[in-house]
Design an enzyme around this catalytic site. Structure first.
Site, PDB file in Angstrom:
ATOM      1  CE  LYS A 126      -0.077   3.186   4.960  1.00 39.53           C
ATOM      2  NZ  LYS A 126       0.017   3.270   6.392  1.00 39.53           N
TER       3      LYS A 126
ATOM      4  CG  ASN B  20      -1.767   1.209   1.387  1.00 40.10           C
ATOM      5  OD1 ASN B  20      -1.853   2.014   0.450  1.00 40.10           O
ATOM      6  ND2 ASN B  20      -2.397   1.370   2.532  1.00 40.10           N
TER       7      ASN B  20
ATOM      8  CB  SER C  79       5.509  -1.859  11.950  1.00 40.84           C
ATOM      9  OG  SER C  79       5.140  -0.526  12.239  1.00 40.84           O
TER      10      SER C  79
ATOM     11  CD  GLU D 120      -3.390  -2.548   7.992  1.00 35.73           C
ATOM     12  OE1 GLU D 120      -2.350  -2.834   7.401  1.00 35.73           O
ATOM     13  OE2 GLU D 120      -3.967  -1.464   7.868  1.00 35.73           O
TER      14      GLU D 120
ATOM     15  CD  GLU E 146      -2.703   5.515   7.170  1.00 36.80           C
ATOM     16  OE1 GLU E 146      -2.800   5.464   5.938  1.00 36.80           O
ATOM     17  OE2 GLU E 146      -1.733   5.036   7.803  1.00 36.80           O
TER      18      GLU E 146
ATOM     19  CG  HIS F 150      -5.784   1.984   6.004  1.00 39.45           C
ATOM     20  ND1 HIS F 150      -5.275   2.912   6.877  1.00 39.45           N
ATOM     21  CD2 HIS F 150      -4.775   1.135   5.724  1.00 39.45           C
ATOM     22  CE1 HIS F 150      -4.000   2.637   7.113  1.00 39.45           C
ATOM     23  NE2 HIS F 150      -3.671   1.548   6.412  1.00 39.45           N
TER      24      HIS F 150
ATOM     25  N   GLY G 202       2.724   2.165  10.963  1.00 38.96           N
ATOM     26  CA  GLY G 202       3.684   3.259  10.801  1.00 38.96           C
ATOM     27  C   GLY G 202       4.508   3.555  12.045  1.00 38.96           C
TER      28      GLY G 202
HETATM   29  P1  PGA Z   1       2.995   0.308   7.726  1.00 37.96           P
HETATM   30  O1  PGA Z   1       1.509   0.516   7.160  1.00 37.96           O
HETATM   31  O2  PGA Z   1       3.522  -0.970   7.131  1.00 37.96           O
HETATM   32  O3  PGA Z   1       3.748   1.515   7.298  1.00 37.96           O
HETATM   33  O4  PGA Z   1       2.865   0.187   9.214  1.00 37.96           O
HETATM   34  C1  PGA Z   1       0.639  -0.573   7.050  1.00 37.96           C
HETATM   35  C2  PGA Z   1      -0.717  -0.119   6.619  1.00 37.96           C
HETATM   36  O5  PGA Z   1      -1.125   0.998   6.964  1.00 37.96           O
HETATM   37  O6  PGA Z   1      -1.416  -0.861   5.907  1.00 37.96           O
END
Ligand code: PGA
Length: 257
Positions: free
Chosen positions: A11, A9, A212, A167, A97, A95, A173
């Protein structure tokens, strides 16, 4: 046999020049990968260009979002039909976010799942607990709540041909992945929760972990029996790291961890 599913992803990252160098190198580097599915989710504006470069590669495309409407006066939105029209196969919904920064509720996400299934696209439904829910031991409760809203709107077969990405929000992140044993425990719970409505769907569903994931922890995560894949954020933007992750995933079945 279930093939592990790796989704990268991007983003809100990338550019035309990044696409034009990253994608051809990726295609070439994984041309011999046979035992794992690789999907990339660039920003929607680059999907067409990525698709063109992918040509006949086995790599599939994923969108990062979809609107609940099919057409009409919804400025800035993109419909499931449009994504299908340009050959997209997967779409991320729920997600954290988008839940947090765009105030998307469980109900809106359940509607997004409905429109995707209607269009024949595969939803990648992200679920997971906040840091405070984690600290209070409410992880399973939070996941069950998010899953149950989907069942209410979409019925007992809601998860047929759906990917779930567990997640934990605190792991995204942060550079601090959840412990593989904890991930296994939550994934087994999710599978069991879905099997209460439909055992066959629960057995077949792909359960990814995200938060992560990197080239160092991916082996331990994928060695868990109920971890069928990974949703990778920041590590997927570095070609070397992403390739290592794909190569580990490709060996999941071979080693039968
Ligand atoms: P990340 O993001 O690997 O940077 O933690 C994962 C995600 O948001 O799907």
């Amino acid at each position: 046999m279930k093939y592990p599913l790796v989704i990268g992803n991007w983003k809100l990252n990338g550019s035309l020049s990044f696409v034009n160098t990253f994608i051809p190198t990726l295609v070439y580097a994984i041309k011999n990968i046979k035992n794992c599915k690789v999907v990339i989710a660039p920003p929607v504006i680059y999907l067409g260009q990525v698709k063109k470069i992918l040509h006949k590669s086995f790599i599939e495309l994923c969108a990062q979002n979809v609107d609940i409407h099919s057409f009409g006066a919804f400025t800035g939105e993109i419909s499931s039909e449009m994504l299908k029209d340009i050959g997209i196969k997967y779409v991320i919904i729920g997600h954290s976010e988008r839940r947090i920064l765009h105030a998307e509720t469980d109900q809106v996400i359940a509607k997004k799942l409905t429109v995707l299934k209607k269009a024949g696209l595969i939803p990648v439904l992200c679920i997971g607990e906040t840091e405070s829910e984690y600290q209070k031991g409410q992880t399973k409760e939070a996941c069950a709540r998010q899953i149950d809203t989907i069942f209410v709107l979409n019925g007992p077969k809601a998860f047929n041909n759906v990917v779930i990405a567990y997640e934990p929000i605190w792991a995204i992140g942060s550079g601090k992945s959840a412990h593989p044993d904890q991930v296994q425990d939550v994934h087994a719970f999710i599978r069991q929760h879905i099997s209460r409505k439909d055992k066959k769907i629960a057995d077949l569903i792909t359960l990814q972990y995200g938060g992560s994931v990197d080239n160092k922890n991916v082996g331990d995560l994928l060695s868990q029996p109920d971890v069928d894949g990974v949703l990778v954020g920041s590590a997927c933007l570095n070609l070397e790291n992403f390739l290592k992750i794909i190569n580990v995933a490709d060996k999941k079945n071979e080693y039968n961890f």
